[in-house]
Enzyme design. Structure first.
Site, PDB file in Angstrom:
ATOM      1  N   MET A  25      16.713  34.326   7.595  1.00 56.13           N
ATOM      2  CA  MET A  25      15.833  34.543   6.442  1.00 56.13           C
ATOM      3  C   MET A  25      16.236  35.814   5.708  1.00 56.13           C
ATOM      4  SD  MET A  25      13.290  33.615   4.555  1.00 56.13           S
ATOM      5  CE  MET A  25      12.732  34.559   3.133  1.00 56.13           C
ATOM      6  N   GLU A  71      22.932  34.704   3.713  1.00 64.09           N
ATOM      7  CA  GLU A  71      21.786  35.602   3.567  1.00 64.09           C
ATOM      8  C   GLU A  71      22.125  36.788   2.675  1.00 64.09           C
ATOM      9  OE1 GLU A  71      19.095  34.286   4.554  1.00 64.09           O
ATOM     10  OE2 GLU A  71      20.198  32.742   5.641  1.00 64.09           O
TER      11      GLU A  71
END
Ligand SMILES: [Zn+2]
Length: 862
Positions: free
Chosen positions: A276, A309
């Site tokens: 994330m 990411e």
């Protein structure tokens, strides 16, 4: 699902009334094991006199103060929203609440390490779980500056988006696992304007490796963290090496400095996704810390994930979508650009991996009845939750690649850089990006975007070749077939390659490229005059070099050559394309399942691309479980198992292939002789040279034995004493659910579906996959009715992630062709539950379509 949905209409109305300025968020993580104290002070401006609401999911709200006036939580806090009326031009709101720790990977996840009782926390907020941690206007276009303060045990590390300092809190202690600890307070500096879904707090006695990266701005702090128990396996130097390559590549490609002050990367326990993109504080699935020998495909995937990411720091965090309908732009862009970065800085064959992994995912998803345009219509949060799919990530990235081929890579990135210069720290939409790309490239993208982004479905390209008496090409046409539900012809820029069988200098037969043209095609039929008069090569490959997004068929002669000489390709990309084409044909019922199995088994031994091997082995398992006609499935599984064991013996000792073949063999092994081999490997009575039976391989072997009826619960308990770790607990949960008896399946089912208390997310997913692992599908037959009888309740009671994983994972697909009422039951459910949310219906429709496809393939294989 608990927690109020938020519609796009509501979000637009709220953004019209307020502008957010700053948040001060104070979290006390020492109050209890179930909840933590959260105080959120929000400064925002508003149209005076208007009303709005702020989001919060919390068991207890202690106080709400708006502009100095105390509101009564009992009336103001209803259904996860706090009503705010009589707004001033400038407002200050302070909300104090007790929020709940989660074990679902959403909000503030709390994990207790079974090895030492230590507590590890991490936050995960996308799509809309920030409100589980503090009161927040939860939508991507209400950006703000966030300043966190955290009180936590003094021996912990606490990490957030920005740098921070900490100091002890006098006279305060907290007890963890029976031990008293001092308490400290961390203060982090305020962030720049970011969306709330990328804010983060990670806290616990994590192991830290201090590191740095070189940015154009100078040296930045870049620490790498993991759970203490995994410290010995953490290869932080490799992680940081990949990261540095990404910094160099992106800062120069985007022509913009890295936008944040530091870049920490944390491997956290029980994470739902791969990673994330929290601004400056990226979290990763801890399985990416490799404790056992792992397939090279996974190692390469980690690099691409690290680069993915990092790309989000610019695309997503710095320039943010206005609403979730542009989520694809975040994800497709990150997926495309991370593959490009990997190809240019580390892995020459990153596009081969992309073809094998991403494109097959995209094609699969794009042929489901639930497929949707890349630009999806997102009406509310529940819509977006199910849209983290193969369209949003993989098709979008494939289409971006086609777009780059169309406008030119330099022009493409020129437009991207301008877009970032214009919209940094703000929000933007697809049309804002298209404007810049059109300006840079001079191409009109309106028509392009209409057929590629606004229309769903994948077209099929089929060459039609005529030859004359000299075997020269007399006519060459590419037919474009469109799916009936999405009748959209598309333009493609693509290559056509021709290969002949030649003898190389070692006397080996190879496929050599003797012809290549790159052309534009459009419409139902495009003739290729460049090829007329060319001597017909033995194998002709449409979309050679893989720029186009389309399913590709081969003519009969080419297919025959491919099957015979597949390992003769010197370049892995066309090999991967041919395999992808064969897989498509199998899924579409144009190639018999057992013919596909033969093709794979004949060629996989010579395959040197780890990701291709991994994908082929997965496809083998799917083919055996779903596509082979049920009458022949047991025999085909036995034969494939034998073939895989033979391949494992033949493979180079200590190689990636050897490991992958042994693991695949373990998952199919079911005859007495095969289980004897597994038992021998596990007991150490049988050796394969240089094959170490490490923790994860031992679990693979043991799980094989329990699924095959050789071992039971007691062996799992014993293995767990040897691997008494969190990873071991997950493997044990998987193995227990895989035990091949009716009693074990019942226990697993009840634990997953009927228990009062939910399993943590990682254990739920381990048990779900164990439950579905059977040699005898009759073990699953009793659960069809229970499945359809429970899904509505599961969807309503559990959180998004937990419900979707369970409903998808337990769909009784393996009974395709074995339970003749399966489709009728799905139809009946859909009829009776017409009022269910579309997101839930979508999961059932997708499961039903998987069964439809299986039945069609079984019919061809019969
Ligand atoms: Zn992403």
């Amino acid at each position: 699902m608990p927690g109020t949905n938020l519609t796009r209409v509501e979000a637009e109305a709220r953004a019209a009334v307020i502008t957010t300025d700053t948040y001060q968020v104070e979290l006390d993580l020492t109050t209890s094991e179930d909840t933590f104290r959260s105080t959120s002070t929000v400064r925002f401006s508003a149209t005076p006199g208007e009303a709005t609401f702020i989001d919060l999911i919390a068991p207890t709200v202690h106080s709400i103060v708006l502009n100095g006036i105390e509101l009564d939580p009992a009336s103001a806090f209803v259904d996860s929203r706090i009503e705010l009326t009589g707004l001033a031009a400038d407002n200050v709101l302070t909300v104090t609440a007790d929020c709940e720790y989660m074990n679902t990977g959403e909000g503030l996840h709390r994990f207790v390490d079974p090895e030492d009782g230590e507590v590890y926390l991490y936050s995960q907020f996308e799509v809309a779980d920030t409100r589980r941690v503090y009161a927040v206007f939860e939508q991507p276009d209400l950006k703000a500056s966030f300043q966190f303060t955290v009180t936590a045990p003094a021996h912990w590390h606490v990490v957030s988006n920005n740098p921070g300092t900490h100091a002890p809190v006098a006279d305060a202690t907290v007890t963890i696992a029976g031990k008293d600890h001092n308490v400290a307070r961390w203060e982090f500096t305020p962030t720049t304007r970011i969306p709330c879904y990328v804010t983060a707090v990670v806290a616990g006695p994590y192991h830290r490796v201090e590191g740095t990266v070189q940015s154009r701005k100078g040296t930045l702090s870049a620490d790498v963290y993991c759970r203490k128990a995994l410290a010995q396996y953490l290869d932080a130097d490799v992680v940081l090496g990949d990261t540095q390559k990404g910094f160099d590549f992106y800062e120069s490609t985007f022509q913009m400095d890295y936008p944040f002050e530091k870049y920490d990367q944390l491997f956290v326990p029980e994470f739902n996704a791969g990673a994330m993109e929290n601004a400056g504080c990226v979290t990763f699935l801890e399985d990416y810390v490799f404790r056992s020998k792992t397939a090279q495909a996974r190692v390469e995937r980690r690099t691409v994930t690290i680069l993915h990411e990092l790309a989000h720091m610019w695309f997503g965090d710095l320039v943010t979508m206005k609403w979730w309908n542009d989520l694809w732009l975040n994800e497709s862009f990150a997926e495309f650009v991370s593959t490009l970065a990997a190809a240019e800085t580390k892995y020459d064959n990153a596009w081969v991996t992309f073809n094998s992994l991403e494109k097959s995912w995209a094609y699969r998803q794009d042929q489901l009845p639930s497929t949707h345009p890349i630009m999806a219509n997102i009406r509310d949060l529940e819509d977006v939750e199910v849209n983290f799919d193969g369209i949003t990530y993989a098709k979008g990235a494939s289409v971006l690649r086609q777009m780059v081929a169309w406008v030119g890579q330099d022009k493409f990135f020129e437009g991207v850089a301008e877009y970032m210069r214009k919209y940094h720290h703000a929000n933007a939409t697809l049309s804002d990006l298209l404007v810049e790309l059109e300006k840079a490239s001079g191409r009109d993208l309106a028509a392009w975007s209409d057929v590629w982004l606004q229309k769903a479905g994948v077209t099929t390209l089929r060459p039609v070749i005529e030859v004359d008496t000299h075997d020269d090409i007399a006519a060459f046409t590419i037919k474009q077939e469109v799916p009936s539900e999405w009748p959209t012809q598309r333009p493609h820029r693509l290559g056509i390659g021709g290969y002949d069988v030649k003898v190389d200098r070692h006397g080996e037969l190879v496929l050599e490229r003797v012809m290549f043209v790159e052309i534009d095609i459009d419409g139902p039929s495009t003739s290729v005059p460049q090829l007329i008069g060319v001597h017909r090569p033995a194998l002709i490959l449409v979309n050679d070099n893989d720029l186009a997004y389309a399913k590709v068929r081969m003519d009969e002669d080419s297919l025959a050559t491919a099957v015979e000489h597949l390992s003769g390709f010197q370049d892995p990309l066309p090999r991967s394309m041919v395999l992808a084409s064969a897989w498509d044909m199998t899924r579409d019922g144009e190639m018999a399942a057992r013919q596909f199995i033969d093709l794979v088994l004949k060629n996989i031994g010579a395959e040197d691309q780890s990701t291709i091997v991994m994908m082929l082995l997965r496809q083998l398992e799917t083919t055996l479980a779903l596509f082979v006609t049920p009458d022949a499935a047991v025999e085909a599984t036995h034969a494939t198992g034998d073939a895989l064991w033979h391949l494992a013996i033949e493979a180079q000792t200590g190689s990636d292939n050897q490991l992958q073949f042994v693991k695949a063999f373990a998952s199919l092994a079911s005859t007495e002789a095969q289980l004897d081999i597994i038992q021998g490997l596990l007991d150490g009575k049988l050796h394969l040279e240089e094959l170490e039976i490490d923790s994860d391989l031992a679990w693979d072997l043991l799980t094989s034995l329990v699924a095959g009826g050789r071992s039971a619960e007691i062996a799992i308990e014993l293995q767990l004493t040897k691997d008494a770790t969190a990873s071991g607990e997950r493997r044990a949960a998987n193995a227990r659910a895989a035990i091949g008896t009716a009693e074990a399946k019942r226990t697993a089912w009840d634990l997953l579906v009927n228990a009062d208390k939910d399993l943590p997310n990682a254990l739920q997913s381990a048990a779900t996959s164990g439950f579905g692992r059977v040699h005898d599908t009759a073990l699953l037959a009793p659960y069809v009715d229970e499945y359809f009888g429970s899904v509505r309740r599961i969807y309503n009671e559990k959180t998004n992630e937990m419900a979707a994983n369970l409903i998808e994972g337990l769909y009784p697909s393996q009974l395709a062709g074995r339970d003749e009422d399966l489709q009728t039951k799905a139809d009946a459910w859909l009829m009776e539950n017409a009022d269910a949310h579309d997101a839930l219906k979508r999961l059932i429709i997708e499961g039903r379509d998987g069964v439809r496809r299986a039945l069609e393939a079984q019919a061809i294989d019969a």
